[in-house]
Design a protein around this motif. Structure first.
Motif, PDB file in Angstrom:
ATOM      1  N   VAL A  93     -11.437  -1.921   1.206  1.00  0.00           N
ATOM      2  CA  VAL A  93     -10.388  -2.522   0.501  1.00  0.00           C
ATOM      3  C   VAL A  93      -9.295  -2.404   1.307  1.00  0.00           C
ATOM      4  O   VAL A  93      -8.470  -3.308   1.687  1.00  0.00           O
ATOM      5  CB  VAL A  93     -10.081  -2.104  -0.932  1.00  0.00           C
ATOM      6  N   GLY A  94      -9.135  -1.061   1.748  1.00  0.00           N
ATOM      7  CA  GLY A  94      -7.931  -0.796   2.475  1.00  0.00           C
ATOM      8  C   GLY A  94      -7.858  -1.229   4.132  1.00  0.00           C
ATOM      9  O   GLY A  94      -6.708  -1.815   4.533  1.00  0.00           O
ATOM     10  N   LEU A  95      -9.049  -1.721   4.595  1.00  0.00           N
ATOM     11  CA  LEU A  95      -9.157  -2.425   5.785  1.00  0.00           C
ATOM     12  C   LEU A  95      -9.000  -3.785   5.678  1.00  0.00           C
ATOM     13  O   LEU A  95      -8.216  -4.348   6.531  1.00  0.00           O
ATOM     14  CB  LEU A  95     -10.509  -2.103   6.372  1.00  0.00           C
ATOM     15  N   LEU A  96      -9.512  -4.248   4.588  1.00  0.00           N
ATOM     16  CA  LEU A  96      -9.164  -5.834   4.398  1.00  0.00           C
ATOM     17  C   LEU A  96      -7.734  -6.149   4.015  1.00  0.00           C
ATOM     18  O   LEU A  96      -7.280  -7.080   4.662  1.00  0.00           O
ATOM     19  CB  LEU A  96     -10.170  -6.159   3.127  1.00  0.00           C
ATOM     20  N   SER A  97      -7.078  -5.507   3.000  1.00  0.00           N
ATOM     21  CA  SER A  97      -5.742  -5.662   2.471  1.00  0.00           C
ATOM     22  C   SER A  97      -4.751  -5.209   3.977  1.00  0.00           C
ATOM     23  O   SER A  97      -3.754  -5.922   3.997  1.00  0.00           O
ATOM     24  CB  SER A  97      -5.316  -4.844   1.487  1.00  0.00           C
ATOM     25  N   GLY A  98      -5.242  -4.171   4.587  1.00  0.00           N
ATOM     26  CA  GLY A  98      -4.354  -3.921   5.970  1.00  0.00           C
ATOM     27  C   GLY A  98      -4.041  -5.000   6.786  1.00  0.00           C
ATOM     28  O   GLY A  98      -3.288  -5.369   7.408  1.00  0.00           O
ATOM     29  N   ALA A  99      -5.449  -5.373   7.182  1.00  0.00           N
ATOM     30  CA  ALA A  99      -5.439  -6.886   8.195  1.00  0.00           C
ATOM     31  C   ALA A  99      -4.677  -8.041   7.430  1.00  0.00           C
ATOM     32  O   ALA A  99      -4.143  -8.465   8.151  1.00  0.00           O
ATOM     33  CB  ALA A  99      -6.798  -7.024   8.229  1.00  0.00           C
ATOM     34  N   ALA A 100      -4.893  -8.016   5.919  1.00  0.00           N
ATOM     35  CA  ALA A 100      -3.927  -9.221   5.436  1.00  0.00           C
ATOM     36  C   ALA A 100      -2.522  -8.997   5.657  1.00  0.00           C
ATOM     37  O   ALA A 100      -1.878 -10.037   5.970  1.00  0.00           O
ATOM     38  CB  ALA A 100      -4.645  -9.292   4.087  1.00  0.00           C
ATOM     39  N   LYS A 154       6.208 -11.032   6.977  1.00  0.00           N
ATOM     40  CA  LYS A 154       6.761  -9.961   6.726  1.00  0.00           C
ATOM     41  C   LYS A 154       7.911 -10.188   5.653  1.00  0.00           C
ATOM     42  O   LYS A 154       8.538 -10.956   5.955  1.00  0.00           O
ATOM     43  CB  LYS A 154       7.273  -8.999   7.893  1.00  0.00           C
ATOM     44  N   GLY A 155       7.864  -9.355   4.522  1.00  0.00           N
ATOM     45  CA  GLY A 155       8.662  -9.814   3.542  1.00  0.00           C
ATOM     46  C   GLY A 155       8.169 -10.584   2.563  1.00  0.00           C
ATOM     47  O   GLY A 155       8.807 -10.862   1.584  1.00  0.00           O
ATOM     48  N   SER A 156       7.036 -11.472   2.922  1.00  0.00           N
ATOM     49  CA  SER A 156       6.691 -12.582   1.877  1.00  0.00           C
ATOM     50  C   SER A 156       6.115 -12.070   0.733  1.00  0.00           C
ATOM     51  O   SER A 156       5.497 -10.902   0.872  1.00  0.00           O
ATOM     52  CB  SER A 156       5.708 -13.532   2.767  1.00  0.00           C
ATOM     53  N   ARG A 157       5.887 -12.671  -0.230  1.00  0.00           N
ATOM     54  CA  ARG A 157       5.222 -12.188  -1.532  1.00  0.00           C
ATOM     55  C   ARG A 157       3.549 -11.782  -1.283  1.00  0.00           C
ATOM     56  O   ARG A 157       3.355 -10.859  -1.650  1.00  0.00           O
ATOM     57  CB  ARG A 157       5.247 -13.283  -2.752  1.00  0.00           C
ATOM     58  N   HIS A 204       2.542 -10.470   1.432  1.00  0.00           N
ATOM     59  CA  HIS A 204       2.801  -9.080   2.372  1.00  0.00           C
ATOM     60  C   HIS A 204       2.815  -8.091   1.481  1.00  0.00           C
ATOM     61  O   HIS A 204       2.182  -7.384   1.634  1.00  0.00           O
ATOM     62  CB  HIS A 204       3.754  -9.473   3.351  1.00  0.00           C
ATOM     63  N   ARG A 205       3.821  -8.322   0.688  1.00  0.00           N
ATOM     64  CA  ARG A 205       4.019  -7.130  -0.365  1.00  0.00           C
ATOM     65  C   ARG A 205       2.865  -6.714  -1.322  1.00  0.00           C
ATOM     66  O   ARG A 205       2.616  -5.631  -1.623  1.00  0.00           O
ATOM     67  CB  ARG A 205       5.099  -7.697  -1.307  1.00  0.00           C
ATOM     68  N   ARG A 206       2.077  -7.917  -1.537  1.00  0.00           N
ATOM     69  CA  ARG A 206       0.935  -7.728  -2.594  1.00  0.00           C
ATOM     70  C   ARG A 206      -0.012  -6.949  -1.582  1.00  0.00           C
ATOM     71  O   ARG A 206      -0.613  -6.159  -2.339  1.00  0.00           O
ATOM     72  CB  ARG A 206       0.612  -9.059  -3.227  1.00  0.00           C
ATOM     73  N   SER A 207      -0.481  -7.526  -0.625  1.00  0.00           N
ATOM     74  CA  SER A 207      -1.642  -7.053   0.260  1.00  0.00           C
ATOM     75  C   SER A 207      -1.067  -5.468   0.345  1.00  0.00           C
ATOM     76  O   SER A 207      -2.051  -4.565   0.623  1.00  0.00           O
ATOM     77  CB  SER A 207      -1.727  -7.807   1.149  1.00  0.00           C
ATOM     78  N   GLY A 208       0.401  -5.343   0.587  1.00  0.00           N
ATOM     79  CA  GLY A 208       0.587  -4.001   1.166  1.00  0.00           C
ATOM     80  C   GLY A 208       0.445  -2.916   0.092  1.00  0.00           C
ATOM     81  O   GLY A 208       0.146  -1.740   0.282  1.00  0.00           O
ATOM     82  N   LYS A 209       0.767  -3.500  -1.140  1.00  0.00           N
ATOM     83  CA  LYS A 209       0.654  -2.634  -2.281  1.00  0.00           C
ATOM     84  C   LYS A 209      -0.879  -2.122  -2.397  1.00  0.00           C
ATOM     85  O   LYS A 209      -1.172  -1.062  -2.894  1.00  0.00           O
ATOM     86  CB  LYS A 209       1.329  -3.117  -3.543  1.00  0.00           C
ATOM     87  N   VAL A 210      -1.592  -3.026  -2.162  1.00  0.00           N
ATOM     88  CA  VAL A 210      -3.022  -2.750  -2.568  1.00  0.00           C
ATOM     89  C   VAL A 210      -3.666  -1.968  -1.151  1.00  0.00           C
ATOM     90  O   VAL A 210      -4.470  -0.917  -1.663  1.00  0.00           O
ATOM     91  CB  VAL A 210      -3.974  -4.265  -2.416  1.00  0.00           C
ATOM     92  N   PHE A 211      -2.932  -2.050  -0.308  1.00  0.00           N
ATOM     93  CA  PHE A 211      -3.481  -1.051   0.999  1.00  0.00           C
ATOM     94  C   PHE A 211      -2.950   0.076   0.720  1.00  0.00           C
ATOM     95  O   PHE A 211      -3.792   1.055   0.981  1.00  0.00           O
ATOM     96  CB  PHE A 211      -2.711  -1.782   2.376  1.00  0.00           C
ATOM     97  N   VAL A 212      -1.838   0.329   0.179  1.00  0.00           N
ATOM     98  CA  VAL A 212      -1.197   1.893   0.038  1.00  0.00           C
ATOM     99  C   VAL A 212      -2.062   2.409  -1.018  1.00  0.00           C
ATOM    100  O   VAL A 212      -2.778   3.725  -0.827  1.00  0.00           O
ATOM    101  CB  VAL A 212       0.142   1.745  -0.673  1.00  0.00           C
TER     102      VAL A 212
END
Length: 241
Positions: free
Chosen positions: A31-38, A44-47, A49-57
């Motif tokens: 999940v980290g690899l896929l969400s990080g790629a997304a 940057k700054g889009s909805r 991007h923020r959602r995939s970034g939260k999943v990545f973290v």
């Protein structure tokens, strides 16, 4: 793929727990690899991007924490994996924190980050020395040169942490660059762990192939692009002012 060593006579619950830890580690890493790629693809700054970034973290913190905690208990303990897990956890946490905290604000958390980054450098240097002094030039199957990455990344991170403390926080392009490079390097470590460290999960035609280097190189190229973009944007704003 290394797994927790469990006594065959252990209760079924213990075997189930070991399997659950393994699959949770694999799942979180995937999940980290896929969400990080997304998050690297989305604006940057889009909805998105923020959602995939939260999943990545969340995924990366879970994956790296499990990896660091389990590595000493593998059939062959892997001290390099402990440092890699701690480094990845630290990079993701510090990259996330810099956007969540107000510019110009520091606290005990930031001193803890500096202590962690310097500890990673010290651990990398110590393990590299142990590997160099061993008869086969390796430590837990890893050559001494493998620990240089921890020292380089840890040193860069420590300098950034010290700079943040001395300047009482960071803002603007510096704040964004801190977030970018730490997230991307964490993703780079995770990608290398899969594509280069677990080549046996890929078809034999790909094992040892140069194609397995492509994901890591793509991450580094994307990081370079965004750092240049951020730096050029800051330069233009200074010129305009």
């Amino acid at each position: 793929m290394p797994i927790l060593q469990v006594n065959p006579d252990s209760p079924a619950l213990v075997h189930a727990a070991a399997a659950a830890v393994l699959y949770l580690h694999i799942g979180a890493g995937s999940v980290g690899l896929l969400s990080g790629a997304a998050s690297m693809v989305f604006r940057k700054g889009s909805r998105l991007h923020r959602r995939s970034g939260k999943v990545f973290v969340i995924a990366m913190l879970l994956m790296s924490a499990i990896g660091a905690a389990v590595a000493p208990f593998l059939p062959t303990p892997e001290r390099a994996s402990v440092v890699a897990g701690v480094l990845t956890f630290y990079l993701v946490l510090s990259a996330w924190a810099v956007l969540k905290r107000k510019p110009g604000q520091i606290g005990a958390f930031d001193y803890g980050l500096l202590l962690t980054s310097t500890g990673i450098v010290a651990a990398g240097a110590y393990f590299m020395r142990l590997a160099a002094q061993s008869p086969n030039g390796q430590l837990d199957g890893q050559p001494a040169a493998a620990f240089v990455l921890f020292m380089i990344v840890g040193s860069l991170a420590a300098v950034g942490d010290l700079r943040l403390i001395l300047r009482r926080g960071v803002s603007g392009a510096t704040r964004l660059a801190r977030h970018l490079w730490r997230m991307c390097v964490a993703l780079f470590i995770a990608a290398n762990s899969l594509f280069l460290g677990q080549q046996q999960v890929f078809p034999k035609s790909l094992q040892g192939s140069a194609w397995l280097f492509v994901p890591a190189l793509a991450i580094l190229a994307t990081l370079l692009f965004w750092l240049c973009h951020v730096g050029y944007g800051a330069y233009r704003r200074r010129r305009a002012a």
